[in-house]
Enzyme design. Structure first.
Site, short mmCIF file in Angstrom:
data_model
loop_
_atom_site.label_atom_id
_atom_site.label_comp_id
_atom_site.label_asym_id
_atom_site.label_seq_id
_atom_site.Cartn_x
_atom_site.Cartn_y
_atom_site.Cartn_z
N PRO A 127 108.18 -29.58 27.49
CA PRO A 127 109.37 -29.94 28.29
C PRO A 127 109.10 -30.28 29.74
O PRO A 127 110.03 -30.61 30.46
CB PRO A 127 110.23 -28.68 28.19
CG PRO A 127 109.24 -27.56 28.07
CD PRO A 127 108.09 -28.11 27.26
N GLY A 128 107.86 -30.17 30.22
CA GLY A 128 107.54 -30.61 31.57
C GLY A 128 106.92 -29.58 32.48
O GLY A 128 106.54 -29.90 33.61
N ASP A 193 97.76 -30.87 25.87
CA ASP A 193 98.31 -29.61 25.34
C ASP A 193 98.92 -29.95 23.99
O ASP A 193 100.12 -30.17 23.87
CB ASP A 193 99.35 -29.04 26.31
CG ASP A 193 99.84 -27.68 25.88
OD1 ASP A 193 99.01 -26.84 25.54
OD2 ASP A 193 101.07 -27.47 25.88
N CYS A 246 98.61 -23.46 22.17
CA CYS A 246 99.22 -22.12 22.26
C CYS A 246 98.95 -21.37 20.96
O CYS A 246 99.86 -20.82 20.34
CB CYS A 246 100.71 -22.22 22.56
SG CYS A 246 101.66 -23.19 21.39
#
Length: 501
Positions: A127-128, A193, A246
């Site tokens: 989301p930034g 990511d 993650c």
């Protein structure tokens, strides 16, 4: 030994998949990790904006890997804090906030000036949080950061968060990350990511527990390699790749890094986190040569699960930015764009700095630093969908120009170009709910910039007998409730905005 206080206990223990538990227990700190994922709740943290002139007192409960990361004692009602809507802080997991430290450390090892003119791609950006953290870590006004997101819904969220952060150096695209390979040697830095099995998010997302399987891990690892292969041509020789997930398993983490080193040609770099409390080294099968990489394990580090590694692409180093690349483009348009209309001088005065200007067929006026305009044109000409560039300044409506909310949030707004009206917390929350603001009787008619604690919050149009809000509907607080007491996260962590009223 755990770093930091114990996380809050989970009200309902999570039942983890047996195969997943056995994988974790094979690691030196596996039992502590299993207990944390099963029995504890995540901590809450915020990252204070570096570009808004906010100080960071020594007493803040912060992370050793990011001095601008503040832990909170509980979860406040962020929605009702106007400072969040002003882009003064970002609600972010503490582990993810380590990326700026990794990036700067890797750039120095690769003989690249972190404060030089860089071209950066955040390939899987929504989301930034990581995009804004990376942009804050890079000092040059001529740096350009491209934030890409494949999923259109998530790309919309990304744009909202980037506009709230207000950095005019950021471009957003909506494309398959692997498709950036058409831009040969275009970037000094690529942050990947990548989508993963989500093992590190099991405390936050019960779906991550329900969906986990060995087959999902295999599918994610294959997807990640496809993305890495596609991105590799876009990274210039001597450039830096920051790879992160993650998740915990070696197939998505260490094995993919080894694939880049052995098959694509890269040199591993130190992450700069090795001696920090709470972080853990990589996991390697017996007989394999280890390389620098870092794990964040819940219950051991104060944050959620994260794996990160830094790599330098082999080859002779040639910077992506030459002096003549920084010239203003002849026109700020793309092949598919309509002819640019003249931008009124009064509109130009709303923005500080040297900008390239454009007006599209819908009358939307955009201003962008010349380097951003040039990169946006290059991306679009390569067939990549650009959904944000620079600053949306306003929209032409007949003889008027209605300023965009993004302008109010931007670092480059010239507040002196507007009539200003300060409002208090309750009035600010009401405005954010898209209620009509109540202005002082002597407020001139026309566009008014509402300010909260001395900083822009948004625009309204004063009609004399009433005022209309110009806050976009998708930015409003949906709840009609107004708490009895103000929310002020910055004050809670000891940060006071400069120019506070």
């Amino acid at each position: 030994m755990t770093f930091a206080p114990s996380s809050p206990a989970s009200p309902e223990p999570r039942c983890l998949p047996e195969a997943f538990v056995q994988m974790l227990l094979s690691r030196p700190q596996g039992r502590a990790l299993v207990e944390a994922l099963s029995m504890s709740e995540p901590e809450v943290s915020v990252r204070i904006a570096a570009h808004r002139g906010l100080g960071m007192p020594q007493l803040v409960d912060t992370a050793p890997w990011n001095a601008r990361l503040a832990y909170l004692s509980g979860r406040p009602r962020f929605t009702f804090d106007p400072s969040l809507h002003q882009g003064l802080y970002y609600v972010q997991d503490a582990s993810s906030a380590a990326l700026p430290t990794v990036l700067r450390h890797a750039l120095i090892q690769a003989d690249i000036n972190p404060d030089g003119k860089l071209r950066v791609l955040d390939a899987c950006a929504a989301p930034g949080g990581k995009t804004t953290a990376v942009a804050d870590a890079l000092g040059s006004e001529s740096t350009v950061v491209v934030a890409n997101e494949y999923d259109r819904t998530r790309a919309g969220v990304l744009v909202e968060n980037l506009q709230r952060w207000g950095d005019p150096r950021i471009i957003a695209t909506c494309a398959d990350a692997a498709s950036f390979g058409v831009l040969h040697d275009a970037f000094d830095v690529i942050c990947a990511d990548v989508p993963c099995s989500g093992e590190g998010m099991m405390r936050k997302d019960r779906d991550a527990v329900a969906q986990w399987s060995p087959a999902l891990v295999r599918d994610c690892a294959a997807l990640q390699r496809r993305i890495l292969l596609g991105l590799w041509d876009a990274l210039r020789p001597g450039g830096v790749l920051i790879y992160s997930t993650c998740t915990f398993n070696t197939a998505e983490d260490e094995d993919n890094v080894r694939y880049v080193i052995d098959e694509l040609g890269a040199t591993p770099l130190s992450t700069g986190l090795e001696n920090m409390p709470g972080v853990s080294p990589g996991c390697f099968d017996e007989g394999l040569m280890p390389f620098p990489c870092t794990h964040f394990y819940p219950g051991i580090a104060r944050g959620e699960g994260l794996f990160v590694a830094a790599l330098r692409k082999d080859g002779d180093s040639v910077p992506t930015v030459q002096d003549d690349d920084m010239r203003r483009p002849k026109s700020f348009k793309r092949k598919s764009a309509a002819k640019t209309q003249p931008v009124p001088e009064a509109v130009r005065r709303m923005v500080r700095g040297d900008m390239s200007w454009s007006t599209d067929a819908a009358g939307i006026i955009t201003a962008a630093p010349p380097a951003v305009a040039a990169m946006a044109a290059r991306l679009a000409d390569a067939g990549l969908r650009v959904i944000l560039e620079g600053v949306e300044v306003g929209t032409i409506k007949g003889r008027d120009v209605i300023p965009a909310h993004a302008l109010a949030m931007s670092q480059v707004i010239d507040c002196d170009a507007f009539v200003k009206a300060p409002i208090d917390w309750r009035e600010a929350v009401s405005y954010l709910q898209r209620n009509a603001p109540i202005l002082p009787e002597d407020t001139p008619r026309g566009i008014v910039l509402l300010t909260y604690q001395g900083r822009p919050l948004g625009f309204a149009k004063n009609l004399g007998n009433r005022a209309n809000t110009l806050l976009p509907a998708n930015r409003r607080i949906i709840s009609p409730h107004v708490p009895d007491a103000p929310e002020n996260v910055l004050a809670a962590v000891g940060v006071m905005p400069a120019g506070d009223e």
